[in-house]
Design a protein around this motif. Structure first.
Motif: not given
Length: 284
Positions: A145-146, A163-164, A184-186, A218-219
């Motif tokens: 999860t980002v 992306a915190e 994931l953040a990108n 969420t991924y």
């Protein structure tokens, strides 16, 4: 300290490429439970009452932990025309079970988030492009999860995005974990920059030049045809990522609370004046 079956963490430990060795990995893996509810705070900042959603689904160790800690919380008083008043807010809590020895785990409330959203007084989604699951992450069975922080301008578009925090449902070396967090953040940031929003139509922030919000992305890989059941109140293993500074946030109060205490889905505006907890949430 609580004694928990080791099976609580076997989802992550089995089949993982453990570059740092089992002993080091055990110190990094946690299991979390995300709960939601509402809370009423008295004018002096003490807790008047609280309700946890679906409390019947929760184990006794969790309800006991909440009953021990929440009534003792203290908040900054909510002011109306300069005078303290009672306040009601939604809340979400992240509980975490951490390994502290052989088959021993400490359980505590690791993060909280409180909101006081009023319809029409905050930004809402107008067009939300769904993020693309990075193919390399799919092939490597990487989930996570980002937690994004967005600044939305008066045209309803994202001006800035960061992306915190990125939490992963996998175990690998520090180098590999950092690489997958960036992947994931990108992906999440690329999608968020295409989102558009409806602007507030009332309230004291209607004339602001921009609005700031947190958004979890969420991924989660599932088998074809698999239907997700109600997993509320269940422990889920994960590896928490470091919390990053958001350089364009001038007021640190906007980032009070925990990013990873947010429930999946939706958008969580930060200007609407949520409650501020000034005592530790409690537990280990």
């Amino acid at each position: 300290m609580k004694h928990w079956p080791i099976g609580l963490f076997c989802v992550l430990l089995s089949g993982a490429a453990l570059a740092a060795g089992p002993a080091a990995v055990r110190k990094r893996v946690q299991a979390s439970m995300l709960l939601t509810g509402t809370i009423v705070v008295a004018p002096d900042g003490s807790v008047r009452s609280y309700v946890i959603d679906k409390v019947e689904k929760l184990p006794s160790v969790v309800t006991g932990l909440l009953a021990k800690n929440i009534p003792n919380w203290k908040f900054e008083p909510t002011l109306l025309d300069g005078k303290p008043v009672a306040a009601k807010a939604t809340m979400s809590l992240r509980l975490v079970a951490k390994p502290v020895g052989d088959d021993d785990y400490s359980v505590g409330i690791s993060g909280t988030q409180f909101g006081q959203q009023v319809p029409g007084e905050s930004i809402t989604y107008k067009d939300q492009v769904r993020p693309t699951y990075p193919p390399q992450a799919v092939r490597a069975h990487v989930s996570g999860t980002v937690y994004l922080v967005l600044r939305v301008g008066r045209q309803g578009r994202v001006q800035k995005a960061e992306a915190e925090q990125v939490n992963l449902v996998m175990v690998a070396s520090d180098h590999e974990m950092e690489r997958w967090r960036k992947v994931l953040a990108n992906s999440a940031l690329a999608a968020a920059r295409e989102w558009t929003f409806n602007l507030p139509t009332s309230g004291r922030h209607v004339g602001d030049q921009y609005w700031v919000a947190r958004v979890p992305v969420t991924y989660n890989l599932r088998r074809l045809g698999e239907i997700r059941g109600d997993d509320y109140g269940e422990w889920r293993p994960y590896v928490p990522g470091p919390r990053q500074l958001v350089p364009w946030i001038d007021d640190s109060r906007l980032l009070s609370g925990s990013a990873d205490a947010l429930p999946d889905g939706g958008i969580h505006p930060l200007e609407t004046g949520g409650l501020r907890l000034i005592t530790p949430p409690g537990g280990a």
